[in-house]
Design a protein around this motif. Sequence first.
Motif, PDB file in Angstrom:
ATOM      1  N   PHE A   1     -14.733  63.233  -4.819  1.00 35.61           N
ATOM      2  CA  PHE A   1     -14.013  62.070  -3.887  1.00 35.61           C
ATOM      3  C   PHE A   1     -14.812  61.314  -4.064  1.00 35.61           C
ATOM      4  O   PHE A   1     -16.063  61.783  -3.387  1.00 35.61           O
ATOM      5  N   PRO A   2     -15.164  60.666  -3.284  1.00 33.06           N
ATOM      6  CA  PRO A   2     -14.056  59.291  -3.365  1.00 33.06           C
ATOM      7  C   PRO A   2     -13.412  59.217  -5.153  1.00 33.06           C
ATOM      8  O   PRO A   2     -12.403  58.590  -5.537  1.00 33.06           O
ATOM      9  N   ALA A   3     -14.104  59.041  -6.169  1.00 38.13           N
ATOM     10  CA  ALA A   3     -14.115  58.507  -7.453  1.00 38.13           C
ATOM     11  C   ALA A   3     -12.796  59.334  -8.467  1.00 38.13           C
ATOM     12  O   ALA A   3     -11.945  58.591  -8.856  1.00 38.13           O
ATOM     13  N   PHE A   4     -13.095  60.383  -8.731  1.00 37.90           N
ATOM     14  CA  PHE A   4     -11.921  61.390  -9.060  1.00 37.90           C
ATOM     15  C   PHE A   4     -12.299  60.936 -10.407  1.00 37.90           C
ATOM     16  O   PHE A   4     -11.322  60.674 -11.208  1.00 37.90           O
ATOM     17  N   ALA A   5     -13.058  60.847 -11.275  1.00 41.37           N
ATOM     18  CA  ALA A   5     -13.647  60.122 -12.037  1.00 41.37           C
ATOM     19  C   ALA A   5     -13.284  60.585 -13.670  1.00 41.37           C
ATOM     20  O   ALA A   5     -13.003  59.869 -14.797  1.00 41.37           O
ATOM     21  N   CYS A   6     -13.935  61.680 -13.475  1.00 42.39           N
ATOM     22  CA  CYS A   6     -13.413  62.896 -15.206  1.00 42.39           C
ATOM     23  C   CYS A   6     -12.441  63.651 -14.898  1.00 42.39           C
ATOM     24  O   CYS A   6     -12.348  63.993 -14.058  1.00 42.39           O
ATOM     25  N   ASP A   7     -11.660  63.717 -15.979  1.00 44.85           N
ATOM     26  CA  ASP A   7     -10.807  64.743 -15.764  1.00 44.85           C
ATOM     27  C   ASP A   7     -10.696  65.212 -16.669  1.00 44.85           C
ATOM     28  O   ASP A   7      -9.892  66.507 -17.557  1.00 44.85           O
ATOM     29  N   ASP A   8     -11.783  65.961 -17.420  1.00 41.71           N
ATOM     30  CA  ASP A   8     -12.551  67.165 -18.057  1.00 41.71           C
ATOM     31  C   ASP A   8     -12.815  68.370 -16.884  1.00 41.71           C
ATOM     32  O   ASP A   8     -13.889  68.556 -16.307  1.00 41.71           O
ATOM     33  N   PRO A   9     -12.169  69.894 -16.719  1.00 38.58           N
ATOM     34  CA  PRO A   9     -11.853  70.425 -15.594  1.00 38.58           C
ATOM     35  C   PRO A   9     -13.348  71.494 -16.121  1.00 38.58           C
ATOM     36  O   PRO A   9     -14.255  71.337 -14.785  1.00 38.58           O
ATOM     37  N   GLN A  10     -13.729  71.532 -16.892  1.00 42.62           N
ATOM     38  CA  GLN A  10     -15.154  71.999 -17.769  1.00 42.62           C
ATOM     39  C   GLN A  10     -16.339  70.756 -16.927  1.00 42.62           C
ATOM     40  O   GLN A  10     -17.471  71.824 -16.378  1.00 42.62           O
ATOM     41  N   LEU A  11     -16.444  69.636 -17.290  1.00 39.19           N
ATOM     42  CA  LEU A  11     -17.058  68.848 -17.519  1.00 39.19           C
ATOM     43  C   LEU A  11     -17.491  69.122 -15.780  1.00 39.19           C
ATOM     44  O   LEU A  11     -18.672  68.197 -15.793  1.00 39.19           O
ATOM     45  N   ILE A  12     -16.472  68.265 -15.222  1.00 38.14           N
ATOM     46  CA  ILE A  12     -16.588  68.634 -13.956  1.00 38.14           C
ATOM     47  C   ILE A  12     -17.545  69.219 -13.018  1.00 38.14           C
ATOM     48  O   ILE A  12     -18.107  68.766 -12.097  1.00 38.14           O
ATOM     49  N   GLU A  13     -17.058  70.854 -13.159  1.00 40.10           N
ATOM     50  CA  GLU A  13     -17.953  72.067 -12.775  1.00 40.10           C
ATOM     51  C   GLU A  13     -18.528  72.618 -13.132  1.00 40.10           C
ATOM     52  O   GLU A  13     -20.327  72.905 -12.234  1.00 40.10           O
ATOM     53  N   THR A  14     -18.918  71.968 -14.537  1.00 38.10           N
ATOM     54  CA  THR A  14     -20.653  71.824 -14.754  1.00 38.10           C
ATOM     55  C   THR A  14     -21.763  70.771 -14.616  1.00 38.10           C
ATOM     56  O   THR A  14     -22.878  71.468 -13.751  1.00 38.10           O
ATOM     57  N   THR A  15     -21.049  69.980 -13.989  1.00 31.91           N
ATOM     58  CA  THR A  15     -22.138  68.605 -12.940  1.00 31.91           C
ATOM     59  C   THR A  15     -22.154  69.111 -12.111  1.00 31.91           C
ATOM     60  O   THR A  15     -23.198  69.487 -11.062  1.00 31.91           O
ATOM     61  N   GLN A  16     -20.847  70.409 -10.797  1.00 35.00           N
ATOM     62  CA  GLN A  16     -21.416  69.926 -10.093  1.00 35.00           C
ATOM     63  C   GLN A  16     -22.245  71.563  -9.843  1.00 35.00           C
ATOM     64  O   GLN A  16     -22.883  71.326  -8.532  1.00 35.00           O
ATOM     65  N   GLU A  17     -22.252  72.355 -10.483  1.00 31.65           N
ATOM     66  CA  GLU A  17     -22.673  74.093 -10.928  1.00 31.65           C
ATOM     67  C   GLU A  17     -24.211  73.023 -11.260  1.00 31.65           C
ATOM     68  O   GLU A  17     -25.409  74.067 -10.309  1.00 31.65           O
TER      69      GLU A  17
END
Length: 540
Positions: free
Chosen positions: A265-281
């Motif tokens: 939030f608020p962008a939700f700019a990445c549509d790759d779930p693995q990349l989202i998880e990698t970045t957040q972790e």
Amino acid sequence: MRSRSNSGVRLDYYQRIVHRLIMRHQQPVTGLFPASPQTQHAWIRDNVYCILAVWGLSMAYKKIADQDEDRAKAYELEQCCVKLMRGLLMAMMNQKDKVERFKTSQNPLDSLHAKYSSRNGQIVVGDSEWGHLQIDAISLYLLILAQMTASGLQIVFSLDEVAFIQNLVFYIESAYCIPDYGIWERGDKSNHGQPELNASSIGMAKAALEAMNELDLFGARGGSGSVIHVLADEAHKCQAVLQSMLPRESNSKELDAGLLSVVGFPAFACDDPQLIETTQEAIITRLQGRYGCKRFLRDGYKTPKEDNTRLYYERWELRMFEKIECEWPLFFCYLILNKAFQNDKQAVTEYSQKLEDILVKTEEGMKLIPELYAVPEKAVAAEYQAPGSQQRVVVGRCPFLWGQSLYILGKLLQEGFLAVGELDPLNRRLGAQKKPDVVVQVVILAEDNDIRDKLAEHGIQVQTIADVAPIEVQPARVLSHLYTYLGRNKKLGLSGRKSRDVGILSTSKLYSLKDRIFAFTPQVCDTGGSSLGVPSCWLL
């Protein structure tokens, strides 16, 4: 007199908090929020984040509005949102000449200013006196404008304003190749004043372009003239560059906690779930501390080792900030919101508890989000020896309105006053969900009967351009020319889109214009004509 329901009483509590901590700072003339009581400077980014709690509270009241009093509160909160968004719009429209120049020059000195006077919306520093080129701030404004419009708010009032918004879209559409000063306004990590490509800016621009595409700024009352158009290829280029950079923020910053606003939030700019998880972790592992997250590694801002008399540091000097970087509670607010959108209730509870432990409580019982926590000067040596061992102290603004707003949003979500879909009416949060495989269809048309007959000799059966009527087939340069008319406005001195490039995604659609349907051949077919007439093709 009917008694208030429990939910109504609780919402009234949050309304008092919002009025006391946020809305009391809103300037009554311009609708803008000053950064602090000591300065009248109003940052675009901070102002947009400040108003999110007001927007969320207005939607919560609309759901329980069973009394005139509730409907009145919801309306007042909505109009506070409209006033702020229009205040920022007017401030930017005063710099319309810069928007026009920047589309061609992409020079940082031609960029829109990042902050304005909260009293009158005018500029407060010169073009060269601040790192104004912050594409993420303009993109965030457009993204939230789109979400608020989709939720039913009427923010844009005239076609002149529609034209300006369309030009703002052109202003950010090349974010994937424009170095800027980024979310923390400093550009290069050493603060030399050198702009660089920032993943947070590219991601926010990508989100804004997607949110704005085909959006009617007049809502249900609009028509074709109030719809914003975006070339799909520009958003796709931003996506390609973003995914190639994540989880890195830029060349000089290995990682940045600001990316939480891009992958969540608020962008939700990445549509790759693995990349989202990698970045957040990566952010949680490398930047998270007891009091929040560091902005980035070796960030000297507000640390005891910072020298306020110097504008920048050499790269080798940044090592003195290692292990004593300030920690920002703001990022716990982002993590709470992101985990709420992921429906991870356990993580929401854990981060909420972490945040509650570091809030500043007033004598009246209100809980404030401080700007940051810093290591005291006398504890620096011990912190170097054992990172995370020392008690930190509150530094900077308190409450920090950006963080306070997100904190209140998180509380409204946790207590069930808001659903995640209400904060994301455009459903951007669903972009990372698994989708059906894309099927690409290529249609080949012969330019004339001679080409059709020659292809038939080789067993390839095609139609000619004339056969597909009423669809009219035109070269890509015609589509490019049509796009230059978008956003043109003589009164504002705006000329529309400057770039003549039209990508394959833009020519892979059918267009309706004045009751006529058009298809366009790819731009590569415009480069030169063959004596045989190169067959035209496009993707559907």
